[in-house]
Scaffold this active site. Sequence first.
Site, PDB file in Angstrom:
ATOM      1  N   ASP A  85       0.824  -1.209   0.000  1.00  0.00           N
ATOM      2  CA  ASP A  85       0.000   0.000   0.000  1.00  0.00           C
ATOM      3  C   ASP A  85       0.856   1.256   0.000  1.00  0.00           C
ATOM      4  O   ASP A  85       2.049   1.216   0.329  1.00  0.00           O
ATOM      5  CB  ASP A  85      -0.950   0.007   1.198  1.00  0.00           C
ATOM      6  CG  ASP A  85      -0.214   0.082   2.535  1.00  0.00           C
ATOM      7  OD1 ASP A  85       0.799  -0.641   2.707  1.00  0.00           O
ATOM      8  OD2 ASP A  85      -0.649   0.842   3.425  1.00  0.00           O
ATOM      9  N   GLU A 178       0.112  -1.322   5.660  1.00  0.00           N
ATOM     10  CA  GLU A 178       1.195  -0.923   6.561  1.00  0.00           C
ATOM     11  C   GLU A 178       1.138   0.559   6.871  1.00  0.00           C
ATOM     12  O   GLU A 178       1.408   0.989   7.994  1.00  0.00           O
ATOM     13  CB  GLU A 178       2.544  -1.285   5.932  1.00  0.00           C
ATOM     14  CG  GLU A 178       3.753  -1.127   6.871  1.00  0.00           C
ATOM     15  CD  GLU A 178       4.407   0.248   6.843  1.00  0.00           C
ATOM     16  OE1 GLU A 178       5.325   0.481   7.648  1.00  0.00           O
ATOM     17  OE2 GLU A 178       3.995   1.114   6.021  1.00  0.00           O
TER      18      GLU A 178
END
Length: 413
Positions: A85, A178
Amino acid sequence: MQTEWREKLVTRFLKYVKTYTESEAFLDKFPSTDRQWDLANYLVEELKQIGLEDVSIDENGYVFGYVPSTVDHEVPTIGFVSHMDTSPDFSGENVQPQIWENYDGGDIKLNESMILSPNEFPELSQYKGQTIITTDGTTLLGADDKAGVAEIVTAAEYLIAHPEIKHGRIAIGFTPDEEVGRGADFFNVEKFGAEWGYTMDGSEIGELEYENFNAASGIVTIKGKSVHPGYAKDKMINASNIAMEFAAQLPNDEVPELTDGREGFFHLAKITGNVSEAKMVYIIRDHDMEQYEARKALFLQIAADIQERFDHEVITAEVSDQYFNMIEKVKEKFQSVEIAEQALKDCGVTPNIKPIRGGTDGARLSFMGLPCPNIFAGGHNFHGPYEYVPVESMEKATEIIVRIAELTAEGAK
């Protein structure tokens, strides 16, 4: 080696950053955004294509795969982890990277109104003569952490194509979310099966980190009382004013923009409010556990002291631990650090060992049973339009992954 993988590494990286994977905080779903599945599913197919074993994706979007061992003696299984991400701090949609070959050391014109300059970002100067990948000034780049993803996949492909390189089994893991602090929430450490791992999620070339912040989130909620200002005496409770009062009682020099090294801070990440209600979201950070606990206590005490003025509930504060300093767990498998440090030196990179002013998936994974130091992925200026990555740094990171695999096998003879 670098000539062989440079083109593949760059091609991969450009593909990954153009895939929109921005995560979103405070959503009660995992992964937080459906778009993260696009890269996850692509990686599954790519890992299968280059020959990894036991490639899988689970119901939470974690991608695992394994490079088979090339030795007949017992070697610890090690792992490499990066996140898919990108940060919600700045748009990661429709990324249009620009490649600047043989960088001349001066200003880089991202677009008509934005300049990436070594005068503002002096670290840029050290990459004169190298190839720099930047944004076009309208989005972040996504080198955090798609540079790490590209490096791991490229190193895995190289090892599979060169079975003469002696190494044990290598686990690979790619995680969602994350950037919103949830990358390790559902990481299956037992299935991953590594004795220790490395997150490829650091910044500039040479970084090797095995200390990080202890981290908490802090939320302050204020319930005011709205009364016409002309008739408000002794009646109105202005929630926004109370929010400012709370903020003013925190140490004004213990903020991210005024601290460095191991210095902790309180960071006001978000504030909303009017007369009737207000809310503040903080992150609380410190490397030292005793000081970390003191910060959380101060945060709660300020709210309690303000509340004492009222005969009904007006202000509440809560803190929630997010992750802890990984050094306590990394020390149990300190050969992970020693091998990484030697690998950097063997690849001609000077180790820059320092504490992380932040956290990685590895911080939480270390406390879940997977000690996990952090190695540079090569990028700079994360989470914004001035983000860039030198291709040569990505090449070195890839080389270091290969060398770590070799050294681990050599040490197990």
